[in-house]
Design a protein around this motif. Sequence first.
Motif, short mmCIF file in Angstrom:
data_model
loop_
_atom_site.label_atom_id
_atom_site.label_comp_id
_atom_site.label_asym_id
_atom_site.label_seq_id
_atom_site.Cartn_x
_atom_site.Cartn_y
_atom_site.Cartn_z
N THR A 1 23.33 38.66 28.33
CA THR A 1 23.08 37.34 27.77
C THR A 1 22.18 36.58 28.73
OG1 THR A 1 24.12 35.35 26.86
CG2 THR A 1 25.15 36.32 28.81
N ILE A 2 21.96 35.31 28.47
CA ILE A 2 21.16 34.47 29.36
C ILE A 2 22.05 33.92 30.46
CG2 ILE A 2 21.46 32.46 27.84
CD1 ILE A 2 18.71 31.50 28.72
N TYR A 3 21.52 33.85 31.69
CA TYR A 3 22.27 33.36 32.84
C TYR A 3 21.53 32.19 33.48
CZ TYR A 3 25.21 37.56 32.81
OH TYR A 3 26.09 38.54 32.46
N TRP A 4 22.32 31.36 34.17
CA TRP A 4 21.77 30.31 35.01
C TRP A 4 22.41 30.44 36.38
CZ3 TRP A 4 23.19 29.72 29.98
CH2 TRP A 4 22.19 29.32 29.09
N PHE A 5 21.58 30.50 37.41
CA PHE A 5 22.07 30.63 38.78
C PHE A 5 21.64 29.41 39.59
CE2 PHE A 5 22.17 35.04 37.42
CZ PHE A 5 23.36 35.49 37.98
N ASN A 6 22.56 28.92 40.39
CA ASN A 6 22.27 27.85 41.34
C ASN A 6 22.76 28.34 42.70
OD1 ASN A 6 21.66 25.49 42.62
ND2 ASN A 6 22.89 24.18 41.29
N VAL A 7 21.80 28.75 43.53
CA VAL A 7 22.14 29.42 44.79
C VAL A 7 22.22 28.37 45.90
CG1 VAL A 7 21.55 31.33 46.32
CG2 VAL A 7 20.90 31.43 43.91
N GLN A 8 23.35 27.68 45.96
CA GLN A 8 23.51 26.54 46.87
C GLN A 8 24.24 26.95 48.14
OE1 GLN A 8 22.26 23.59 46.62
NE2 GLN A 8 21.52 23.57 44.52
N VAL A 9 23.71 27.93 48.84
CA VAL A 9 24.43 28.44 50.02
C VAL A 9 24.36 27.48 51.21
CG1 VAL A 9 24.33 30.86 49.39
CG2 VAL A 9 22.41 29.85 50.63
N ASP A 10 23.22 26.81 51.40
CA ASP A 10 23.10 25.93 52.56
C ASP A 10 23.93 24.67 52.40
OD1 ASP A 10 21.45 27.72 53.72
OD2 ASP A 10 19.63 26.51 53.63
N ARG A 11 23.98 24.12 51.19
CA ARG A 11 24.66 22.84 50.97
C ARG A 11 26.13 23.00 50.62
NH1 ARG A 11 25.18 19.10 46.71
NH2 ARG A 11 24.13 20.48 45.26
N GLN B 1 28.07 28.30 48.32
CA GLN B 1 28.46 28.97 47.09
C GLN B 1 27.24 29.31 46.23
OE1 GLN B 1 31.11 26.20 45.16
NE2 GLN B 1 29.46 24.95 44.36
N ILE B 2 27.45 30.31 45.38
CA ILE B 2 26.46 30.70 44.38
C ILE B 2 27.10 30.46 43.03
CG2 ILE B 2 25.13 32.61 43.42
CD1 ILE B 2 25.21 33.85 46.27
N ILE B 3 26.51 29.57 42.25
CA ILE B 3 27.06 29.21 40.95
C ILE B 3 26.37 30.07 39.89
CG2 ILE B 3 27.42 27.37 39.27
CD1 ILE B 3 27.09 25.40 41.66
N ALA B 4 27.16 30.79 39.13
CA ALA B 4 26.63 31.63 38.05
C ALA B 4 27.30 31.20 36.75
CB ALA B 4 26.91 33.10 38.32
N SER B 5 26.50 30.89 35.75
CA SER B 5 27.04 30.60 34.42
C SER B 5 26.25 31.39 33.40
CB SER B 5 26.99 29.11 34.11
OG SER B 5 25.65 28.63 34.10
N ALA B 6 26.89 31.65 32.26
CA ALA B 6 26.27 32.50 31.24
C ALA B 6 26.65 32.02 29.86
CB ALA B 6 26.72 33.95 31.42
N LYS B 7 25.77 32.31 28.90
CA LYS B 7 26.00 31.95 27.51
C LYS B 7 26.95 32.96 26.90
CE LYS B 7 24.62 29.23 24.03
NZ LYS B 7 24.73 27.77 24.06
N THR B 8 28.24 32.76 27.16
CA THR B 8 29.25 33.69 26.69
C THR B 8 30.62 33.03 26.85
OG1 THR B 8 30.23 35.88 27.04
CG2 THR B 8 29.41 34.75 28.99
N LYS B 9 31.60 33.51 26.14
CA LYS B 9 32.98 33.02 26.30
C LYS B 9 33.78 33.91 27.24
CE LYS B 9 33.27 30.53 21.93
NZ LYS B 9 34.02 30.32 20.68
N CYS B 10 33.17 34.99 27.66
CA CYS B 10 33.84 35.94 28.56
C CYS B 10 32.84 36.40 29.60
CB CYS B 10 34.38 37.12 27.75
SG CYS B 10 35.08 38.43 28.76
N LEU B 11 33.15 36.18 30.86
CA LEU B 11 32.23 36.52 31.95
C LEU B 11 32.91 37.54 32.87
CD1 LEU B 11 29.49 35.91 33.25
CD2 LEU B 11 30.61 34.10 34.56
N THR B 12 32.24 38.70 33.04
CA THR B 12 32.80 39.79 33.84
C THR B 12 31.87 40.11 35.00
OG1 THR B 12 33.64 40.73 31.78
CG2 THR B 12 33.76 42.12 33.74
N CYS B 13 32.43 40.26 36.19
CA CYS B 13 31.58 40.59 37.33
C CYS B 13 32.27 41.58 38.24
CB CYS B 13 31.18 39.34 38.11
SG CYS B 13 32.49 38.56 39.03
N CYS B 14 31.47 42.25 39.03
CA CYS B 14 31.94 43.16 40.08
C CYS B 14 31.58 42.52 41.41
CB CYS B 14 31.29 44.53 39.96
SG CYS B 14 31.73 45.68 41.28
#
Length: 670
Positions: free
Chosen positions: A198-208, A211-224
């Motif tokens: 699906t489509i993803y949006w990442f906000n890689v806010q490691v310095d501030r 954390q790395i924020i990952a969101s996706a156009k889905t009701k179920c998000l699976t990661c390794c």
Amino acid sequence: MKSKHLSIKDLDVVQTNSRDVVIGLEGKKVIEFNGSNFRAFYSTSNIQSNNGVVITHHHRKKNFFGHRLLQMEQKEKFIQFKGHFDDPDDTLFLVKIWVENNEVHMRLENEKYDEIGIAIFCPSSERVMGFGTQFRYLDISNHAFELLAEPHGIGKGNQPITSIDNFISTESNNYITSSPMPLYLTSGGQCAFFFEKTIYWFNVQVDRLDQIIASAKTKCLTCCLIQADSMLEAMKRQTAITGRIHSIPTSAYKPIIKLQGDKEKIDKIIQRVTSLGVQLGAIQLEDWKQFFNTKQSYSDLNLWIKKLNEKNIKVLTHHSCLIPLKDNPSILENKKHLVLNEKGEICKTSIWSHPDKKYAQVNLINQDTYNWYKRQLKEEITKTGFNGWTIEDGEFFPVENNTMNPQTFHSRCFTPYLWLKLNDELNKELNDESHCLTISNFGTLFGNQVNQIYIIANQNPTFDKYNGMKSSINALLTSGISGMAVVGTDIGGSNTFISPLYKLNRDKEILFRWLDYASLTPIFKISDTSRDSSLNYQFYDDEEGYNYFARCAKVHCQLTFYFKELEKIAINSGWPMCRALCLHYPNDEKVYYIHHQFLLGTDLLVFPVCAKKAKNVSVYIPGDKWIDPYTLKEYTHGEYRIPSPLGQFPVLIKSDSPHFDKFLDIFTHN
């Protein structure tokens, strides 16, 4: 830092209150849930169509950060949390954590929100890379961007070509890519990748925010989630799941020429190139557009291909999932096989090289269409006798002005994988897998399961960092970090634009410098420019061009022994042939800013010359001892100006390389 046989019992789970849970492994934090790292959204993704190419505009209506944990269960094979988001409806969510393929997996589910996400802890000291083929940035820390498959555009901010590109075909920005992958790797050995197509949006806010924020156009998000001791170890474990190459036909390491024109012209070029001692691997017919559209008739094609095969030269065609509508009126009458809009009308798109034509895309999501199209392609290959093909245009998914629901996003983002899979099945069904050569112009996560070789295509004939030679080097490195082990470059850049007001054309210098650089990558493929003009220099325009091409092609062929050695490593570990310096020198902070140099394996340091009329180039040596093959001067850690005249390969040899003498002979006797 992974247990040899990891199980869910090896995870340490500590719940401190109704919101916070920390999960660790061998004393190191793997996952942390707290009051701010679950995210759920009401959202809309409005689609605008620029000549049929998608432009997304994302709007979040509500954003809920908080949550309350109601129940935690630690079972034999998984850990499960149930809780509520802090929204007016107390929306239920479920988090499940388990071990699969000896790695930690996590799934976040809810029934209400059409976009969900999570913030993953990442120390500010770490650099973040990956996300598929990225043209502008190696270290993508502190960037925020959208990730989905799109034609990557040819401007990327450089004017006026960006405005011209936006008008003709697609809106371009620094993150658009034809090979997106929801995957990242950090300098500390952390790796995470997401499974939903699906489509993803990442906000890689490691310095501030660490954390790395990952969101996706889905009701179920699976990661390794992988935590390794090094980037190379993380890549090895990641590619064990997402896929590695199996074997590469030896012909792939020989020169491949993509040519326009008729048989007489092509035969003449082949004869001259081979007379200079070049052993060609293949030619590709630019003007043969599979069974839908043929510019050249190529009479007695079967016989011609057989004659070239007798010289050990393969002949390649193109496979595209785009169909030109003007040349195929019959397809309009049977549009069930095409991508349609909500009104049942054909969605149309344009491409840069042919802005005057409209194309429709084959709807590969439909299994009947998938099987039908594979049969059509199989009949074509069987009839003509082609020995392979390039796999093109998987990044296209034409849409018209509407709002795309999650299922539409899934279809859009699943198509690239299906297109690679179809061609892999076709290859196997032809019972010629070991001899058939296929190369893809795009990639996707898990694509290595169904594809072996990639080419960074559609570059501009310039030196710049936008979409020129510099950007192709960055793309080579980020592709490798993302798991694409065998990647080549579009020699010289084939995107051109000729008009009375503006000219983007290929000259001799850019082609020669690019030939030097490409000879030190595993795939050596050169194309005619996208527009036929006397202003565009082709290597066969004069004897100097023929000789320069031959010199680089012969060096590339002589490096086949080394490519085969690196191929074995890629098969066993997933490591790329062309590697960012940070993979082998992760403790040197400067290497994360070096994205126009690379290592070929561990023995060659390559520094392509990316400037006009350059007589020397600034080269950073991260460590060890390196020898200039032309002066035998030794270089150690530091920054140097190294002579770089045309006719010398931009390379240093590691002093303790077991192949030192052989490399020295190759580079100094050509």
